[in-house]
Design a protein around this motif. Structure first.
Motif, PDB file in Angstrom:
ATOM      1  N   UNK A   1      60.714  17.426  66.587  1.00 47.00           N
ATOM      2  CA  UNK A   1      59.752  16.521  65.956  1.00 47.00           C
ATOM      3  C   UNK A   1      58.334  17.080  66.024  1.00 47.00           C
ATOM      4  N   UNK A   2      57.989  17.605  67.180  1.00 44.65           N
ATOM      5  CA  UNK A   2      56.645  18.174  67.341  1.00 44.65           C
ATOM      6  C   UNK A   2      56.437  19.356  66.405  1.00 44.65           C
ATOM      7  N   UNK A   3      57.453  20.191  66.256  1.00 48.49           N
ATOM      8  CA  UNK A   3      57.350  21.349  65.369  1.00 48.49           C
ATOM      9  C   UNK A   3      57.212  20.899  63.919  1.00 48.49           C
ATOM     10  N   UNK A   4      57.979  19.898  63.520  1.00 46.02           N
ATOM     11  CA  UNK A   4      57.913  19.400  62.148  1.00 46.02           C
ATOM     12  C   UNK A   4      56.524  18.838  61.839  1.00 46.02           C
ATOM     13  N   UNK A   5      55.972  18.102  62.784  1.00 42.89           N
ATOM     14  CA  UNK A   5      54.630  17.552  62.595  1.00 42.89           C
ATOM     15  C   UNK A   5      53.596  18.662  62.515  1.00 42.89           C
ATOM     16  N   UNK A   6      53.692  19.637  63.391  1.00 35.58           N
ATOM     17  CA  UNK A   6      52.747  20.753  63.402  1.00 35.58           C
ATOM     18  C   UNK A   6      52.771  21.533  62.101  1.00 35.58           C
ATOM     19  N   UNK A   7      53.951  21.614  61.477  1.00 32.04           N
ATOM     20  CA  UNK A   7      54.078  22.376  60.239  1.00 32.04           C
ATOM     21  C   UNK A   7      53.805  21.520  58.993  1.00 32.04           C
ATOM     22  N   UNK A   8      53.460  20.254  59.207  1.00 23.84           N
ATOM     23  CA  UNK A   8      53.092  19.403  58.084  1.00 23.84           C
ATOM     24  C   UNK A   8      54.254  18.843  57.308  1.00 23.84           C
ATOM     25  N   UNK A   9      55.426  18.795  57.903  1.00 26.14           N
ATOM     26  CA  UNK A   9      56.600  18.281  57.219  1.00 26.14           C
ATOM     27  C   UNK A   9      56.769  16.783  57.398  1.00 26.14           C
ATOM     28  N   UNK A  10      57.757  16.226  56.720  1.00 26.61           N
ATOM     29  CA  UNK A  10      58.065  14.809  56.811  1.00 26.61           C
ATOM     30  C   UNK A  10      58.667  14.529  58.189  1.00 26.61           C
ATOM     31  N   UNK A  11      58.012  13.683  58.994  1.00 23.84           N
ATOM     32  CA  UNK A  11      58.520  13.416  60.349  1.00 23.84           C
ATOM     33  C   UNK A  11      59.939  12.866  60.361  1.00 23.84           C
ATOM     34  N   UNK A  12      60.330  12.179  59.282  1.00 21.00           N
ATOM     35  CA  UNK A  12      61.671  11.603  59.230  1.00 21.00           C
ATOM     36  C   UNK A  12      62.739  12.644  58.940  1.00 21.00           C
ATOM     37  N   UNK A  13      62.321  13.818  58.525  1.00 28.75           N
ATOM     38  CA  UNK A  13      63.267  14.888  58.210  1.00 28.75           C
ATOM     39  C   UNK A  13      63.030  16.091  59.124  1.00 28.75           C
ATOM     40  N   UNK A  14      62.947  15.811  60.427  1.00 27.90           N
ATOM     41  CA  UNK A  14      62.612  16.885  61.368  1.00 27.90           C
ATOM     42  C   UNK A  14      63.720  17.924  61.493  1.00 27.90           C
ATOM     43  N   UNK A  15      64.897  17.662  60.912  1.00 30.56           N
ATOM     44  CA  UNK A  15      65.932  18.686  60.912  1.00 30.56           C
ATOM     45  C   UNK A  15      65.458  19.916  60.149  1.00 30.56           C
ATOM     46  N   UNK A  16      64.459  19.740  59.261  1.00 32.97           N
ATOM     47  CA  UNK A  16      63.913  20.883  58.510  1.00 32.97           C
ATOM     48  C   UNK A  16      63.254  21.898  59.434  1.00 32.97           C
ATOM     49  N   UNK A  17      62.849  21.460  60.609  1.00 30.02           N
ATOM     50  CA  UNK A  17      62.205  22.383  61.549  1.00 30.02           C
ATOM     51  C   UNK A  17      63.224  23.158  62.378  1.00 30.02           C
ATOM     52  N   UNK A  18      64.475  22.731  62.324  1.00 31.90           N
ATOM     53  CA  UNK A  18      65.526  23.404  63.098  1.00 31.90           C
ATOM     54  C   UNK A  18      65.906  24.710  62.405  1.00 31.90           C
TER      55      UNK A  18
END
Length: 759
Positions: free
Chosen positions: A520-537
């Motif tokens: 979640x922290x990575x997704x937020x840092x990269x400016x992505x949708x917090x609800x789709x934090x799987x995108x940061x995986x």
């Protein structure tokens, strides 16, 4: 000739043994029904063991509580009976004091109660286990000195007797467990001679001598029948009455055995075939005393030896000292009667199977892997022949196949064991089949099937649904189905409070919670949708968690290469090269997958792995996969890179990586010298064969390789010490690494002993 009077507790024991027969055959419902309604310690212990196995296999809080309750009842009842010390009838002559069978049951209950505390895999749980076992220490010491006054013989495994065709029982059903008998007047047989083996100091040493089982058995088979010598007036002639009685006998050839083993009363007459092919009435109780003492003493010492070193330090401070080699000998002695359905013998076999399976899976390297496998297979054969429907034996058969690089065979065995037409009342045992199947499928990168199996687990028990969802999410991530992966990760968050065992948070769930927050922290840092934090995986959660199960160590070469290709495709590009990577990317100017990437056309995008936490995990996975391919130079470089992140102090979440990576680095050094020596020996043998025609063979220099082994073992041992210092108990799943280090240290000592190297 008049038969021997029956022991007053023989009928109770035989009844309870029949109940255990149901349990071993996978019918726990029938077992509980058989044990129920009886208040004697034998049957109460049966109920307690049923619940204990359900708790151990199911890891559910309510089952652990129920197991503790029933075992406490058994402990209280056996203590009461033991204190009564009812004298034997005047016509019954027994080697052992009256009530000793109750003392053994009491000690069994104490140990099992202690083990329930260790189910949390937390240091507090281990400490609680240690304090509970404190009460059993004096009990087993007393029992051991009484039953084995001269110690247990240093014979690696007496299981070969149980494996011999002549000792196989023709009955496999619980109903027939104790029904058959041998006719009176059977001719006396001279017992087999016990030959003491060289001393050994670890499981590897136990198994290294076990390779002689086949040859010993063959030798015994080809030996002409011995003529029974004349018996002096008044002397007893040894018979095949009680199972353990066959280990003693007259004549100089068995003197060593008689000095090492307690002798059981030897009589002629009718017997029961349930234990050892010919029990005299009352013999079942005395066999319980011998087999039960060996089992309890062995289990007690083995449990202590496997406690994390931090806990062992406290154990040693309190005056406890474990002896793992002796523990394994004791369990082997008891397990040698497992094929006859002896209850303690079967449980000794189960303990040995579990231990061998864990060593093969988690230690990383074994001083004599082939020997361990032979012993492991022998123990399984002994029990499986009698209880072919038992899920626990099917499970271990599959584990053997998986450990010997036959995952497809393991999958077939597991699926066959889960067929609907089999008896499936023992849900927790069936759950273990699904669990093993799920991990085996994951190791084969059969992600859809693995996901299905892990999700099936949520229907079978309540233990850590978060863990099952997390791994299944990783499988769907690898399949490219990120929506399903996100759905499963969200399901974890909806589970509420973390699972607790023994009042402590489950270590795997602590790890999972940290990872979800990291994503979640990575997704937020990269400016992505917090609800789709799987995108940061970017690295599969399943593959990352699989590191703790050492899943990547016994995969096929093609599977390891697929992993390497996947991890190498992530950005930033790797700075470490290897033959395997060059095979994927022959063009030095190409990306990891071989696709040319002109500098002028490279878009300015974020790297897949934009933090040291993930870069360290990638290097660790690449190091392990290269090790599996025997690409040791590259493996060491990747593992050193992973350790470097830890030593720089930049790891905040994946603090476990440093300890695991330097452990794997040490394992790699040992495996490398083993692989190089094997190559040199093969080359020397080929050269010798070719020299029969012409030329001079290449000599194999034993001293050179002895020096190489010394250097590798010394260097690896230093790394194992560092692994422990990198993994205090605040690090995720540190107790698991602690156990791995303990196991491989035993293997290192065994190898040094074999080579004659100083520790």
């Amino acid at each position: 000739m008049a038969s021997r009077p029956e022991h007053p507790n023989a009928a109770l024991l035989e009844s309870a043994t029949k109940g255990f027969g149901f349990l071993f055959a996978n019918d726990i419902v029938a077992a509980k029904e058989h044990f129920g309604g009886n208040e004697d310690p034998f049957h109460l212990m049966g109920l307690g063991v049923c619940s204990f196995l359900e708790a151990v296999l199911g890891m559910e809080t309510n089952l652990v509580t129920e197991a503790s309750r029933l075992l406490a009842l058994s402990e209280t009842a056996s203590r009461k009976y033991a204190k009564a010390k009812t004298k034997h009838p005047h016509h019954l002559h027994s080697k052992y004091p009256p009530g000793m069978e109750w003392e053994i049951l009491n000690a069994d209950a104490v140990v099992l109660l202690g083990l329930t505390n260790a189910l949390s895999e937390s240091y507090m749980g281990y400490l609680q286990c240690m304090y509970a076992l404190n009460n059993a220490h004096s009990k087993f010491t007393k029992l051991y000195k009484t039953v084995f006054p001269n110690g247990i013989p240093e014979t690696p495994l007496l299981i070969q007797d149980a494996l011999s065709p002549s000792s196989s029982s023709s009955s496999n059903s619980p109903e027939d467990f104790l029904s058959s008998s041998t006719p009176s007047g059977s001719s006396a047989l001279a017992p087999p001679t016990l030959r003491n083996k060289a001393s050994f100091s670890s499981l590897a040493s136990v198994s290294s001598v076990s390779s002689g089982i086949s040859s010993s058995a063959a030798s015994a088979t080809n030996t002409p029948p011995a003529t029974t010598p004349a018996t002096p007036t008044g002397a007893l002639t040894p018979t095949r009455g009680s199972f353990f009685s066959r280990w003693i006998g007259g004549g100089p050839t068995s003197a060593a055995a008689a000095a090492s083993e307690p002798s059981l009363p030897l009589h002629h007459g009718h017997g029961h075939a349930g234990l050892g092919g010919g029990h005299e009435p009352g013999g079942v109780v005395e066999d319980l005393i011998v087999s039960g003492t060996a089992f309890g003493f062995g289990l007690f010492n083995l449990v202590f030896s496997l406690l994390p070193k931090k806990v062992q330090g406290l154990v040693g401070f309190l005056g406890f000292h474990h002896d793992r080699p002796l523990a394994l000998r004791a369990l082997s002695l008891s397990a040698s009667n497992a094929s006859k359905g002896d209850v303690h013998g079967v449980f000794s076999g189960l303990v040995l199977m579990t231990y061998y399976g864990v060593v093969l899976l988690l230690s990383g390297w074994q001083a004599d892997e082939e020997g361990i496998v032979k012993v492991y297979e022998g123990v399984i054969d002994a029990v499986e022949k009698r209880y072919p429907e038992g899920a626990l034996w099917i499970l271990n058969r599959a584990k053997i196949l998986r450990m010997t690089h036959d995952p497809d065979g393991a999958i077939r065995v597991l699926k066959d064991g889960l067929r609907p037409e089999r008896t499936h009342s023992f849900a927790q045992a069936d759950m273990m089949l699904y669990f093993e199947l799920a991990w085996t499928l994951l190791a084969q990168r059969r992600y859809q099937e693995a996901a299905d199996a892990f999700l099936k687990m949520t229907e079978l028990n309540s233990w850590s649904h978060a863990t099952y969802y997390f791994i299944a999410a990783g499988c769907y991530f690898s399949l490219g189905n990120k929506d399903k992966a996100q759905e499963l990760l969200d399901a974890i968050m909806k589970l509420g409070d973390m699972k607790k065992v023994g009042g402590k948070d489950l270590p795997t769930e602590v790890f999972i919670k940290k990872k979800l927050e990291f994503y979640k922290e990575k997704q937020t840092r990269r400016g992505g949708d917090p609800a789709k934090y799987v995108e940061s995986v970017k690295i599969s959660p399943a593959e990352e968690l699989a590191i703790f199960w050492n899943t990547h160590a016994r995969i096929h070469a093609s599977t390891a290469k697929d992993h390497i290709k996947e991890f190498a495709s992530l950005t930033p590009r790797l700075s470490i090269s290897s033959p395997e990577l060059e095979e994927l990317s022959p063009d030095s100017k190409s990306g990891p997958t071989g696709t040319p990437i002109p500098k002028s056309s490279q878009p300015k995008i974020l790297d897949d792995l934009d933090n040291p936490e993930e870069l360290a995990v990638r290097s660790l996975l690449l190091g392990v996969c290269h090790k599996t391919l025997n690409s040791y130079d590259a493996a060491k470089k990747f593992l050193e890179d992973a350790v470097g992140y830890h030593e720089k102090g930049v790891m905040k979440v994946n603090t476990w990586v440093g300890g695991v990576a330097i452990f794997e680095w040490g394992v790699t050094e040992i495996r490398e010298v083993e692989w190089r020596e094997r190559q040199a020996r093969t080359s020397s043998e080929s050269s010798k064969s070719a020299s029969d025609d012409a030329g001079t063979p290449t000599a194999f220099d034993e001293e050179f390789w002895k020096t190489e082994w010394d250097q590798a073992l010394t260097s690896a041992s230093v790394k194992f010490d560092k692994a422990m210092s990198y993994s205090p108990n605040t690090v995720d799943l540190s107790s698991r690494l602690d156990s791995r280090v303990s196991m491989i240290r035993d293997e290192v000592r065994a190898k040094r002993d074999k080579l004659g190297l100083k520790v």
